[in-house]
Scaffold this motif. Structure first.
Motif, PDB file in Angstrom:
ATOM      1  N   MET A   1      40.985  78.266  12.658  1.00  0.00           N
ATOM      2  CA  MET A   1      42.358  78.702  12.031  1.00  0.00           C
ATOM      3  C   MET A   1      40.873  79.079  11.195  1.00  0.00           C
ATOM      4  N   LYS A   2      41.839  81.049  11.903  1.00  0.00           N
ATOM      5  CA  LYS A   2      40.486  82.177  11.389  1.00  0.00           C
ATOM      6  C   LYS A   2      41.696  83.349  10.792  1.00  0.00           C
ATOM      7  N   TYR A   3      41.001  82.974   9.372  1.00  0.00           N
ATOM      8  CA  TYR A   3      41.516  84.030   8.374  1.00  0.00           C
ATOM      9  C   TYR A   3      41.341  85.268   8.125  1.00  0.00           C
ATOM     10  N   VAL A   4      41.924  85.993   8.091  1.00  0.00           N
ATOM     11  CA  VAL A   4      41.030  87.936   8.212  1.00  0.00           C
ATOM     12  C   VAL A   4      42.389  88.189   7.305  1.00  0.00           C
ATOM     13  N   LEU A   5      41.682  88.641   5.791  1.00  0.00           N
ATOM     14  CA  LEU A   5      42.033  89.856   4.557  1.00  0.00           C
ATOM     15  C   LEU A   5      41.357  90.756   5.147  1.00  0.00           C
ATOM     16  N   VAL A   6      42.502  91.922   4.569  1.00  0.00           N
ATOM     17  CA  VAL A   6      42.356  93.659   4.834  1.00  0.00           C
ATOM     18  C   VAL A   6      43.109  93.904   3.267  1.00  0.00           C
ATOM     19  N   ILE A   7      41.802  94.575   2.275  1.00  0.00           N
ATOM     20  CA  ILE A   7      42.079  94.708   1.506  1.00  0.00           C
ATOM     21  C   ILE A   7      42.170  96.462   1.709  1.00  0.00           C
ATOM     22  N   PRO A   8      43.449  97.392   1.251  1.00  0.00           N
ATOM     23  CA  PRO A   8      43.513  98.771   1.381  1.00  0.00           C
ATOM     24  C   PRO A   8      43.687  98.636  -0.483  1.00  0.00           C
ATOM     25  N   ASP A   9      42.208  98.906  -0.919  1.00  0.00           N
ATOM     26  CA  ASP A   9      42.205  99.332  -2.594  1.00  0.00           C
ATOM     27  C   ASP A   9      43.455 100.287  -2.795  1.00  0.00           C
ATOM     28  N   GLY A  10      43.747  99.577  -3.905  1.00  0.00           N
ATOM     29  CA  GLY A  10      44.678 100.717  -4.635  1.00  0.00           C
ATOM     30  C   GLY A  10      46.062 101.249  -4.005  1.00  0.00           C
ATOM     31  N   VAL A  11      45.929 100.449  -3.171  1.00  0.00           N
ATOM     32  CA  VAL A  11      47.034 101.588  -2.714  1.00  0.00           C
ATOM     33  C   VAL A  11      48.947 101.210  -2.882  1.00  0.00           C
ATOM     34  N   ALA A  12      48.824 100.031  -3.523  1.00  0.00           N
ATOM     35  CA  ALA A  12      50.411  99.981  -4.481  1.00  0.00           C
ATOM     36  C   ALA A  12      49.612 101.293  -5.817  1.00  0.00           C
ATOM     37  N   ASP A  13      51.726 101.578  -5.444  1.00  0.00           N
ATOM     38  CA  ASP A  13      52.267 103.284  -6.204  1.00  0.00           C
ATOM     39  C   ASP A  13      53.128 103.479  -5.964  1.00  0.00           C
ATOM     40  N   GLU A  14      53.316 104.526  -7.105  1.00  0.00           N
ATOM     41  CA  GLU A  14      55.342 104.773  -7.486  1.00  0.00           C
ATOM     42  C   GLU A  14      55.722 105.636  -6.064  1.00  0.00           C
ATOM     43  N   HIS A 295      37.403  95.184   3.204  1.00  0.00           N
ATOM     44  CA  HIS A 295      37.763  96.118   2.136  1.00  0.00           C
ATOM     45  C   HIS A 295      37.516  97.556   2.327  1.00  0.00           C
ATOM     46  N   VAL A 296      38.110  98.570   2.156  1.00  0.00           N
ATOM     47  CA  VAL A 296      38.602  99.872   2.198  1.00  0.00           C
ATOM     48  C   VAL A 296      39.325 100.258   0.839  1.00  0.00           C
ATOM     49  N   GLU A 297      37.909 101.164   0.375  1.00  0.00           N
ATOM     50  CA  GLU A 297      38.227 102.155  -1.243  1.00  0.00           C
ATOM     51  C   GLU A 297      39.213 102.825  -0.935  1.00  0.00           C
ATOM     52  N   ALA A 298      38.906 103.750   0.835  1.00  0.00           N
ATOM     53  CA  ALA A 298      39.057 104.916   0.418  1.00  0.00           C
ATOM     54  C   ALA A 298      40.360 105.258  -0.278  1.00  0.00           C
ATOM     55  N   THR A 299      42.234 104.223   0.372  1.00  0.00           N
ATOM     56  CA  THR A 299      43.078 104.495  -0.329  1.00  0.00           C
ATOM     57  C   THR A 299      42.549 104.875  -2.355  1.00  0.00           C
ATOM     58  N   ASP A 300      41.616 104.043  -2.502  1.00  0.00           N
ATOM     59  CA  ASP A 300      41.963 104.424  -4.458  1.00  0.00           C
ATOM     60  C   ASP A 300      41.505 105.532  -4.549  1.00  0.00           C
ATOM     61  N   LEU A 338      46.598  86.279   8.891  1.00  0.00           N
ATOM     62  CA  LEU A 338      46.263  88.121   8.193  1.00  0.00           C
ATOM     63  C   LEU A 338      46.645  87.838   7.592  1.00  0.00           C
ATOM     64  N   LEU A 339      45.575  88.218   6.274  1.00  0.00           N
ATOM     65  CA  LEU A 339      46.759  88.886   5.088  1.00  0.00           C
ATOM     66  C   LEU A 339      46.085  90.539   4.540  1.00  0.00           C
ATOM     67  N   VAL A 340      47.259  90.762   4.615  1.00  0.00           N
ATOM     68  CA  VAL A 340      47.243  92.371   3.528  1.00  0.00           C
ATOM     69  C   VAL A 340      47.537  92.331   2.804  1.00  0.00           C
ATOM     70  N   SER A 341      46.578  93.068   1.303  1.00  0.00           N
ATOM     71  CA  SER A 341      46.666  93.460   0.063  1.00  0.00           C
ATOM     72  C   SER A 341      46.154  93.559  -0.180  1.00  0.00           C
ATOM     73  N   PRO A 342      46.536  94.928  -1.693  1.00  0.00           N
ATOM     74  CA  PRO A 342      45.494  95.697  -2.059  1.00  0.00           C
ATOM     75  C   PRO A 342      45.911  94.968  -3.313  1.00  0.00           C
ATOM     76  N   ASP A 343      44.694  95.684  -4.321  1.00  0.00           N
ATOM     77  CA  ASP A 343      43.795  94.277  -5.460  1.00  0.00           C
ATOM     78  C   ASP A 343      44.144  94.553  -6.797  1.00  0.00           C
ATOM     79  N   HIS A 344      45.224  95.948  -6.369  1.00  0.00           N
ATOM     80  CA  HIS A 344      45.956  96.259  -8.128  1.00  0.00           C
ATOM     81  C   HIS A 344      46.000  98.021  -7.113  1.00  0.00           C
TER      82      HIS A 344
END
Length: 398
Positions: A1-14, A295-300, A338-344
Motif C-alpha cells: 500500500m502506498k500513501y500520499v498526503l497533500v497539504i494545501p497549507d491554510g486553505v480552509a477559510d470563510e 506540502h504547499v505553502e502558497a495558499t497560506d 490519497l489524503l488531502v487536508s490543510p493543517d489549519h
C-alpha cells in the motif's frame, strides 16, 4: 500500500464576498480534489487544540498523527531540527523573523520577502554585536525565516514556555506594542529586538533594496521552545516516509520523526513555487517510500496577504499539477490511499491562522465512497466524521 498526503497549507477559510459568497475551496476549479471526494470520504478535523497557538507547527504535528497536547514544545525547535541543529537539555530555540515595522505598525512579517542573502548579512551583524561568551546564536535560514538559539550550557534560560510571544503574521497592519514579548524574560527579548533596529538601519544594502522596497526594520522573536521528543513514524505506523516542502518547519518535523526530506528545485514556499516539479518529485519519491507528504505553502501566503484571487489560483495549481498527476500515478501502480487536508484555517479576512475545523478527504483501496460530491468546508461540516486531527492518519492507514 502506498500513501500520499497533500497539504494545501491554510486553505480552509470563510465565505468571501469577492468570491460570490463562496469559500476559496468552493469557488475554485479543482476537479481532482473533487474526484478524491466523490470516490472516497470527506470529514472534518480539529488539528489545533484551543489551548495551543493556531499555527502550522501545531496543525502539522497533529496532521502527521502526533497529539500536540502530548508532543508540542514550540515552533522554533522544530525549525532547528530542519537545519540539523541539535539542542542540548539547557538549549532553547526562538523563531527570528525579519520584519518591516513602520510608524509602530507591522507592515510586513516577511520584510517584503527579503532575500536569504540579505537576511544572512543582517544576522551576521547581529551576532557580531553580541559580547564575548554570549549564549545567543543567530542562525540564518530562508528569507525571513531565521532562528535565534540560547545555548544554556548548564544555565537556565531567562525565559520559558510561558513567556508570551506572538507570531508576526498574526498582527499584520496592527500596532505592535501590545504584542511585544512579555512575562519572564520578555524584556530581554525586547532588548534584542531593539538592538536589531539600529543594526539594520546602518546596513547600506538593507537601506538600498531594489525597486524601492522598504528596508527590514529589525527582528521579531517568538515561538520559543526546547527540543521535542517524538516517536519515529515507522515505529508508530510501520511505514517509511518522506516530506516534500520548501518550509523549514515541515522539514524539521519530518526529520524529527525519521522521514527523508526531499528538496525540489524551484520550490520557494511562496506563490511562485514550482507546482509541477513538486508533483513530479512526489511521484518519484513514492516509488521508494511508503508514505509521502507534499506540502504547499502558497495558499497560506495568499491568505496572509488577504488576496482571495491568488489563493484560488494557488489552490487550482495544487489540484492541477500535484493532486491530479499523483492520483493518476497511484492508481496505476497498485494499492494506494490519497489524503488531502490543510493543517489549519488561514482566514483572508484576518490574514492570520485560526483555530477551527478543516475539511479533509481521502480515497483509495478499501475506502468506500460516502456519497459526497465536492471537497469544501460546507460538505465536510455535513459529514459524520468529525475528529481530532491526530486521528486522521490512523484513519487513513488502518
Amino acid at each position: 500500500m502506498k500513501y500520499v498526503l497533500v497539504i494545501p497549507d491554510g486553505v480552509a477559510d470563510e465565505p468571501q464576498e469577492s468570491l460570490g459568497g463562496k469559500t476559496p475551496l468552493q469557488a475554485s476549479h479543482k476537479p481532482n480534489m473533487d474526484r478524491v471526494c466523490k470516490t472516497g470520504i470527506i470529514g472534518q478535523a480539529d488539528n489545533v487544540p484551543p489551548s495551543l497557538p493556531a499555527g502550522s507547527d501545531v496543525g502539522t504535528m497533529s496532521l502527521f498523527g502526533y497529539d500536540p497536547l502530548e508532543f508540542h514544545t514550540g515552533r522554533a525547535p522544530i525549525e532547528a531540527a530542519a537545519q540539523g541543529i541539535e539542542l542540548g537539555p539547557d538549549d532553547w530555540a526562538v523563531r527570528c523573523n525579519l520584519v518591516t515595522i513602520q510608524d509602530g505598525i507591522m507592515r510586513s512579517f516577511t520584510a517584503e520577502q527579503i532575500s536569504s542573502e540579505l537576511g544572512a548579512e543582517l544576522l551576521k551583524s547581529m551576532q557580531a554585536a553580541q559580547p564575548a561568551g554570549s549564549p545567543w546564536q543567530f542562525i540564518p535560514g530562508v528569507s525571513y525565516r531565521n532562528l535565534l538559539l540560547y545555548r544554556g550550557e548548564g544555565q537556565a534560560a531567562p525565559f520559558d514556555q510561558k513567556t508570551a510571544t506572538y507570531p508576526p503574521h498574526d498582527i499584520t497592519d496592527k500596532e505592535v506594542d501590545p504584542w511585544l514579548p512579555a512575562g519572564k524574560g520578555g524584556d530581554l527579548l525586547q532588548e534584542l529586538m531593539k538592538q536589531s533596529e539600529g543594526i539594520f538601519l546602518s546596513c547600506d544594502s538593507n537601506q538600498a533594496r531594489a525597486g524601492g522596497v522598504p528596508p527590514a526594520s529589525g527582528v521579531w522573536l517568538w515561538g520559543q521552545g526546547k527540543a521535542p521528543s517524538l516517536v519515529d513514524f515507522k515505529t508508530r505506523f510501520g511505514l517509511s516516509g518522506a516530506v516534500i516542502t520548501a518550509v523549514d518547519l515541515l522539514r524539521g518535523l519530518g526529520r524529527l520523526i525519521g522521514w527523508d526530506v526531499v528538496e525540489v528545485p524551484g520550490a520557494t514556499g511562496y506563490l511562485d513555487t514550482d507546482y509541477t516539479a513538486k508533483g513530479q518529485y512526489a511521484i518519484e519519491t513514492i516509488k521508494e517510500k511508503d508514505f509521502v507528504v507534499v506540502h504547499v505553502e502558497a495558499t497560506d501566503e495568499a491568505s496572509h496577504e488577504g488576496n482571495a484571487v491568488e489563493k484560488v489560483k494557488a489552490l487550482e495549481a495544487i489540484d492541477r499539477e500535484i493532486v491530479g498527476p499523483v492520483h493518476e500515478f497511484l492508481q496505476s501502480q497498485g494499492e494506494y490511499r490519497l489524503l488531502v487536508s490543510p493543517d489549519h484555517p488561514t482566514l483572508l479576512r484576518t490574514k492570520t491562522h485560526s483555530h477551527g475545523y478543516v475539511p479533509f478527504t481521502m480515497c483509495g483501496t478499501g475506502i468506500d465512497a460516502d456519497g459526497a460530491e465536492t471537497y469544501d468546508e460546507p460538505t465536510a461540516a455535513k459529514s459524520a466524521i468529525s475528529i481530532p486531527g491526530h486521528e486522521v492518519i490512523p484513519l487513513l492507514v488502518r
